[in-house]
Design an enzyme around this catalytic site. Sequence first.
Site, PDB file in Angstrom:
ATOM      1  N   GLU A  10       0.811  -1.220   0.000  1.00 24.23           N
ATOM      2  CA  GLU A  10       0.000   0.000   0.000  1.00 24.23           C
ATOM      3  C   GLU A  10       0.843   1.267   0.000  1.00 24.23           C
ATOM      4  O   GLU A  10       0.492   2.251  -0.663  1.00 24.23           O
ATOM      5  CB  GLU A  10      -0.958  -0.009   1.200  1.00 24.23           C
ATOM      6  CG  GLU A  10      -2.109  -0.998   1.081  1.00 24.23           C
ATOM      7  CD  GLU A  10      -1.728  -2.437   1.414  1.00 24.23           C
ATOM      8  OE1 GLU A  10      -2.554  -3.345   1.187  1.00 24.23           O
ATOM      9  OE2 GLU A  10      -0.583  -2.648   1.901  1.00 24.23           O
ATOM     10  N   ASP A  23      -9.231  -1.020   5.795  1.00 27.84           N
ATOM     11  CA  ASP A  23      -8.534  -1.635   6.929  1.00 27.84           C
ATOM     12  C   ASP A  23      -7.052  -1.874   6.641  1.00 27.84           C
ATOM     13  O   ASP A  23      -6.267  -2.108   7.559  1.00 27.84           O
ATOM     14  CB  ASP A  23      -9.205  -2.971   7.265  1.00 27.84           C
ATOM     15  CG  ASP A  23     -10.712  -2.846   7.321  1.00 27.84           C
ATOM     16  OD1 ASP A  23     -11.265  -2.797   8.421  1.00 27.84           O
ATOM     17  OD2 ASP A  23     -11.337  -2.780   6.238  1.00 27.84           O
ATOM     18  N   HIS A  74     -12.221  -6.110   7.516  1.00 27.59           N
ATOM     19  CA  HIS A  74     -12.897  -5.737   6.279  1.00 27.59           C
ATOM     20  C   HIS A  74     -14.110  -4.859   6.551  1.00 27.59           C
ATOM     21  O   HIS A  74     -14.955  -4.702   5.671  1.00 27.59           O
ATOM     22  CB  HIS A  74     -13.342  -6.988   5.506  1.00 27.59           C
ATOM     23  CG  HIS A  74     -12.212  -7.867   5.087  1.00 27.59           C
ATOM     24  ND1 HIS A  74     -11.629  -8.783   5.932  1.00 27.59           N
ATOM     25  CD2 HIS A  74     -11.551  -7.966   3.910  1.00 27.59           C
ATOM     26  CE1 HIS A  74     -10.655  -9.414   5.293  1.00 27.59           C
ATOM     27  NE2 HIS A  74     -10.590  -8.936   4.064  1.00 27.59           N
TER      28      HIS A  74
END
Length: 756
Positions: free
Chosen positions: A486, A511, A556
């Site tokens: 990420e 998340d 999630h």
Amino acid sequence: METYRGWLESNEARGPKNRMATTKTDPKLPLTANGKKAKLYEGLTREQLIQAYRVIYTSRRIDDREILLKRQQKIYFQMSGAGHEGIGVAAGVALKAGYDWFYPYYRDRALCLALGVQPYDMFLQGVGAADDPSSGGRQMPSHWSYPALNIVTQSSPTGSQILQAVGCAEGGRYLARHPKAAEIPAGAADYRQFKNVSFQGDEVTYVSLGDGTSSEGEFWEAMNAAALGKLPVIFCVEDNGYAISVPVEVQTAGGSISRLVSGFPNFHFEEVDGTDPVASYAAFSRATRYCREGHGPAFVHAHVIRPYSHSLSDDERLYRPDAERERDAQRDPVTRTQMFLLREGILDEKGINQLEKEVEAELQIAVDRALEALPPAPESILKFVYSPDVDPASSAFDTQPVVPDVPADGKKPAAKTMADLITATLRDEMKRDERIVIFGEDVADCSREEYLKRKLVKGKGGVFKLTFGLQNEFGPDRVFNAPLAEAAIVGRATGMATRGLKPVVEIQFFDYIWPAMMQIRDELSVIRWRSNNGFSCPVVIRVAIGGYLTGGAIYHSQCGESVFTHIPGLRVVFPSNSQDAAGLLRTAIRCDDPVLFLEHKRLYRESFGRAAYPGPDYMIPFGKAKIVHPGTDLTVITYGAVVPRALQAAQKLEREQGVKVELIDLRCLNPFDWDTIAESVSKTNRALVAYEDTLSWGYGAEIAARIADQLFDKLDAPVRRVAAKDVFVAYQPILEDAILPQPNDLFLAMKELSEY
């Protein structure tokens, strides 16, 4: 005496190929007075070596002057580049200012001088002057930012620039392959008007770091991405053996970063004595040539010294014995280069003394001028938090939806889901703007393109299928999968946007956004402000967020938008229905600021809020709330997936109790529509704030506090909040329902508040 700017101009005139040349490959050696070919030193002329020493000596003496100024309390911080001058000047000669791109770190004073930065500019940064060209007094010294030279604004977290350098290289290569993307279409009313882009077919991106920074995960993510893409990036590790007080053998397994990275494919590797400018230039020439020719990235491991402490706030005598420091002093690039010039007969003692006197006089003038420079005005602090040119809250982004034609059979077109309209908006914007690239984990149809061409697979297009078909339509240059990293997704996007592209990237689940937090908080959001509008990076980050999933569980289902609304410089959007999602996403793409675009997973395909596609130019201004249900007795302020639940509760309360609730959907969280809230609360005299994040410290707490602070005299009851319990979202549906705010929770709170 030749100035640094004059030297820069002469370097640019030589061109990249001649500047890389070595003794063996340069066919045009300069001639001496007797007509013989002059000796070159790994391709460097005598004059270049003299100028290299001028830069090396100037760099050291600027450090010394700054240390004195700090002790005199005339500047506020000092970070030394001492011991790194040899590799810095070598890189500056091998590369081209204003042609190549540079992501230096705080030891790269000599590099910046070699590229054309003036000593006066550096002293302006030290005193924090309004005229400081790097930041206007916003950044500490040795944090370089010079747009005209393509030296990109630097921050303090070690290594956060490396992924951006990779993205910058990707951006340059994309522009070379898609030159029309650099053009500004006639009548383009968006960020492109203020983002002029130029590019070179063989440009190289330089990024440097200390040996300690190679321990950061983002370093390895950047190396991996550069290797995968065979990108023209030179990674320069300036290894002085210490990360503040931590020695290299504690930082790096085996004590050598070169050994650890040697397995990366597509790289050219160099390991060199970085205190020797001639050897360093040779290494950089080979690395630069490799990158310019398109073979892939290069890695230069330069062994340097650190004769001064980490900074003036550090005392290296506490952890380095005198004997070790004395050994380093024997390799000092200042004395080493001086002795080389004497030994080779390039300068005699008188010539060296004359050069040093000229530098000292020049620095004295620069210091005196800088000390007289005016500080920035206090009222300037809010300038450039956001774009001064494009206001996404303005009427320019307020357009009307296109009403679809009714077919001959009289049947209205089917209403589309939020997922459908997000995909349609992305498709239309990609048609309109060739600068848009989309990437992230799983967003492509299929990375193995032969499967698509042979129609062996249908394609994926994201875990929620919102980018399905876009790779097939626009090609793998514009829609592609990224490694599962990420920070790398956001960091690379930041570099691309700085370079002139418009990345629209996806973080698969909210998340999992936290590895990218350093890039979002310390880079993406603050680049414009810290560079005093020298650079900008209008990235759009799409993120699937929220619960009410039945089985999403802890990782999630979370919200946490208040963490991001707390970040100046970042726009945060959270639509609740299809048409709003389309209009707000288009505004996000066309605006000139970074945007976090939150898409609630439960709403992607809900029946609530479906609508026809509002057309390829439909936009909604940021910070403009929507009154979903008008009322006179109670104001409810909410957003996201709580909107349909609050509407259900409000309708029930009106049926059963006759209470008319005014339901406000904020739609945009930063900026938010305070005027609509204030007008409604002033009318109803009661306010309830509802949100899906945890009750304590959540986004609604700020709204509630603002109402209590500014509308206290309008209230007939306390401000109430309804939100999730202060706990993580659980897997079992019974537990999830107990944790998240439900329609009945909202109904009871509305009823109690109306009866107060």
